[in-house]
Design a protein around this motif. Structure first.
Motif, PDB file in Angstrom:
ATOM      1  N   ASN A  76     -13.830 -38.703   7.775  1.00  0.00           N
ATOM      2  CA  ASN A  76     -13.081 -38.968   6.541  1.00  0.00           C
ATOM      3  C   ASN A  76     -11.600 -38.615   6.705  1.00  0.00           C
ATOM      4  N   ILE A  77     -11.322 -37.513   7.378  1.00  0.00           N
ATOM      5  CA  ILE A  77      -9.927 -37.105   7.584  1.00  0.00           C
ATOM      6  C   ILE A  77      -9.213 -38.100   8.489  1.00  0.00           C
ATOM      7  N   ILE A  78      -9.876 -38.540   9.550  1.00  0.00           N
ATOM      8  CA  ILE A  78      -9.265 -39.532  10.441  1.00  0.00           C
ATOM      9  C   ILE A  78      -8.985 -40.820   9.673  1.00  0.00           C
ATOM     10  N   GLN A  79      -9.909 -41.210   8.821  1.00  0.00           N
ATOM     11  CA  GLN A  79      -9.705 -42.403   8.008  1.00  0.00           C
ATOM     12  C   GLN A  79      -8.525 -42.207   7.050  1.00  0.00           C
ATOM     13  N   MET A  80      -8.409 -41.032   6.433  1.00  0.00           N
ATOM     14  CA  MET A  80      -7.278 -40.754   5.540  1.00  0.00           C
ATOM     15  C   MET A  80      -5.958 -40.823   6.295  1.00  0.00           C
ATOM     16  N   ILE A  81      -5.931 -40.263   7.509  1.00  0.00           N
ATOM     17  CA  ILE A  81      -4.705 -40.283   8.307  1.00  0.00           C
ATOM     18  C   ILE A  81      -4.328 -41.722   8.641  1.00  0.00           C
ATOM     19  N   LYS A  82      -5.305 -42.521   9.046  1.00  0.00           N
ATOM     20  CA  LYS A  82      -5.018 -43.915   9.400  1.00  0.00           C
ATOM     21  C   LYS A  82      -4.525 -44.701   8.190  1.00  0.00           C
ATOM     22  N   GLN A  83      -5.101 -44.451   7.027  1.00  0.00           N
ATOM     23  CA  GLN A  83      -4.712 -45.200   5.838  1.00  0.00           C
ATOM     24  C   GLN A  83      -3.335 -44.807   5.319  1.00  0.00           C
ATOM     25  N   HIS A  84      -3.000 -43.534   5.405  1.00  0.00           N
ATOM     26  CA  HIS A  84      -1.790 -43.051   4.750  1.00  0.00           C
ATOM     27  C   HIS A  84      -0.655 -42.698   5.706  1.00  0.00           C
ATOM     28  N   GLN A  85      -0.806 -43.016   6.991  1.00  0.00           N
ATOM     29  CA  GLN A  85       0.268 -42.687   7.918  1.00  0.00           C
ATOM     30  C   GLN A  85       1.484 -43.558   7.635  1.00  0.00           C
ATOM     31  N   LEU A  86       2.635 -42.995   7.917  1.00  0.00           N
ATOM     32  CA  LEU A  86       3.874 -43.723   7.687  1.00  0.00           C
ATOM     33  C   LEU A  86       4.023 -44.806   8.752  1.00  0.00           C
ATOM     34  N   THR A  87       4.350 -45.994   8.300  1.00  0.00           N
ATOM     35  CA  THR A  87       4.620 -47.092   9.231  1.00  0.00           C
ATOM     36  C   THR A  87       6.131 -47.218   9.372  1.00  0.00           C
ATOM     37  N   GLU A  88       6.583 -48.136  10.156  1.00  0.00           N
ATOM     38  CA  GLU A  88       8.027 -48.320  10.375  1.00  0.00           C
ATOM     39  C   GLU A  88       8.645 -47.026  10.902  1.00  0.00           C
ATOM     40  N   THR A  89       8.020 -46.469  11.917  1.00  0.00           N
ATOM     41  CA  THR A  89       8.510 -45.200  12.452  1.00  0.00           C
ATOM     42  C   THR A  89       9.332 -45.386  13.722  1.00  0.00           C
ATOM     43  N   ASN A  90       9.242 -46.499  14.378  1.00  0.00           N
ATOM     44  CA  ASN A  90       9.927 -46.695  15.657  1.00  0.00           C
ATOM     45  C   ASN A  90      11.429 -46.704  15.464  1.00  0.00           C
ATOM     46  N   GLY A  91      12.118 -45.926  16.278  1.00  0.00           N
ATOM     47  CA  GLY A  91      13.567 -45.840  16.205  1.00  0.00           C
ATOM     48  C   GLY A  91      14.145 -45.406  17.531  1.00  0.00           C
ATOM     49  N   ASP A  92      15.421 -45.049  17.495  1.00  0.00           N
ATOM     50  CA  ASP A  92      16.137 -44.691  18.712  1.00  0.00           C
ATOM     51  C   ASP A  92      16.231 -43.186  18.939  1.00  0.00           C
ATOM     52  N   ILE A  93      15.914 -42.422  17.931  1.00  0.00           N
ATOM     53  CA  ILE A  93      16.039 -40.969  18.028  1.00  0.00           C
ATOM     54  C   ILE A  93      14.744 -40.404  18.613  1.00  0.00           C
ATOM     55  N   SER A  94      14.882 -39.529  19.605  1.00  0.00           N
ATOM     56  CA  SER A  94      13.671 -38.920  20.170  1.00  0.00           C
ATOM     57  C   SER A  94      13.461 -37.553  19.530  1.00  0.00           C
ATOM     58  N   TYR A  95      12.214 -37.308  19.142  1.00  0.00           N
ATOM     59  CA  TYR A  95      11.838 -36.010  18.587  1.00  0.00           C
ATOM     60  C   TYR A  95      10.804 -35.419  19.531  1.00  0.00           C
ATOM     61  N   GLN A  96      11.137 -34.254  20.087  1.00  0.00           N
ATOM     62  CA  GLN A  96      10.243 -33.601  21.032  1.00  0.00           C
ATOM     63  C   GLN A  96       9.562 -32.426  20.344  1.00  0.00           C
ATOM     64  N   PHE A  97       8.267 -32.279  20.645  1.00  0.00           N
ATOM     65  CA  PHE A  97       7.495 -31.210  20.038  1.00  0.00           C
ATOM     66  C   PHE A  97       6.428 -30.758  21.018  1.00  0.00           C
ATOM     67  N   VAL A  98       5.854 -29.613  20.737  1.00  0.00           N
ATOM     68  CA  VAL A  98       4.839 -29.040  21.623  1.00  0.00           C
ATOM     69  C   VAL A  98       3.470 -29.272  21.007  1.00  0.00           C
ATOM     70  N   ASP A  99       2.556 -29.825  21.803  1.00  0.00           N
ATOM     71  CA  ASP A  99       1.170 -29.995  21.403  1.00  0.00           C
ATOM     72  C   ASP A  99       0.316 -29.255  22.423  1.00  0.00           C
ATOM     73  N   GLY A 100      -0.199 -28.119  22.012  1.00  0.00           N
ATOM     74  CA  GLY A 100      -0.947 -27.279  22.951  1.00  0.00           C
ATOM     75  C   GLY A 100       0.032 -26.667  23.926  1.00  0.00           C
ATOM     76  N   SER A 101      -0.057 -27.039  25.187  1.00  0.00           N
ATOM     77  CA  SER A 101       0.869 -26.528  26.196  1.00  0.00           C
ATOM     78  C   SER A 101       1.747 -27.639  26.762  1.00  0.00           C
ATOM     79  N   LYS A 102       1.718 -28.812  26.133  1.00  0.00           N
ATOM     80  CA  LYS A 102       2.491 -29.949  26.632  1.00  0.00           C
ATOM     81  C   LYS A 102       3.595 -30.312  25.649  1.00  0.00           C
ATOM     82  N   VAL A 103       4.714 -30.763  26.198  1.00  0.00           N
ATOM     83  CA  VAL A 103       5.818 -31.236  25.374  1.00  0.00           C
ATOM     84  C   VAL A 103       5.656 -32.744  25.225  1.00  0.00           C
TER      85      VAL A 103
END
Length: 177
Positions: A76-103
């Motif tokens: 249900n949560i995965i379905q909610m994320i897929k339904q309500h995720q923001l579209t039109e996100t592709n752009g030129d600015i890079s945003y870097q973040f850490v997920d676990g131990s990977k950037v």
């Protein structure tokens, strides 16, 4: 009548006399009426074993039900994320973040970048990719099941500690690296 026939056969064969045949018959009738002590112990043991088996089965069923409910909640949560995720996100600015131990790096628009930094938009894990969600939805999902939110900038966490020696040196939120 079968007992009498058996007694008669035993008497004819000379294996028992009439007194012993009557005694055996009376013992059999008495055991039948009162029940054998060994038979009662066996019945108790059987009842205890059945009670333990029922308890074990109930515990297993409860665990299976709990796993099924967790699986349904994740779906249900995965379905909610897929339904309500923001579209039109592709752009030129890079945003870097850490997920676990990977950037990790996402290319997004400047508006989304500012919203992520301000804490209005949250990055959530979705299968093998990431999704951008509005803050209220992300909070609702996180309250149901944790582990989906990867980047959640909270403005309340940015308060500086009193004994921080670097308190005077504020790092800008839009620092690119």
């Amino acid at each position: 009548m079968a007992k009498n026939a058996l007694q008669a056969q035993l008497l004819k064969a000379g294996l028992v006399d009439s007194k012993k045949a009557n005694k055996i018959s009376k013992q059999a009738q008495h055991a039948k009426r009162t029940g054998d002590a060994s038979n009662i112990d066996a019945k108790k043991a059987l009842a205890d074993a059945q009670a333990k088996k029922i308890e074990k089965d109930q515990k297993l069923n409860q665990e299976k039900q709990q796993l099924l409910e967790e699986k349904m909640l994740k779906a249900n949560i995965i379905q909610m994320i897929k339904q309500h995720q923001l579209t039109e996100t592709n752009g030129d600015i890079s945003y870097q973040f850490v997920d676990g131990s990977k950037v990790k790096k996402l290319f997004i628009t400047q508006k989304l970048y500012d919203q992520i930094v301000a804490g209005h938009v949250v990055i959530a894990r979705l299968d093998d990719s990431y999704a951008l969600l509005p803050r209220p939805l992300a909070d609702r999902i996180n309250s149901k099941l944790e582990g989906f939110m990867v980047v959640s900038n909270d403005t309340a966490e940015d308060e500086l500690a009193e004994d921080d020696p670097y308190a005077a040196y504020v790092i800008p939120d839009d620092l690119m690296w």
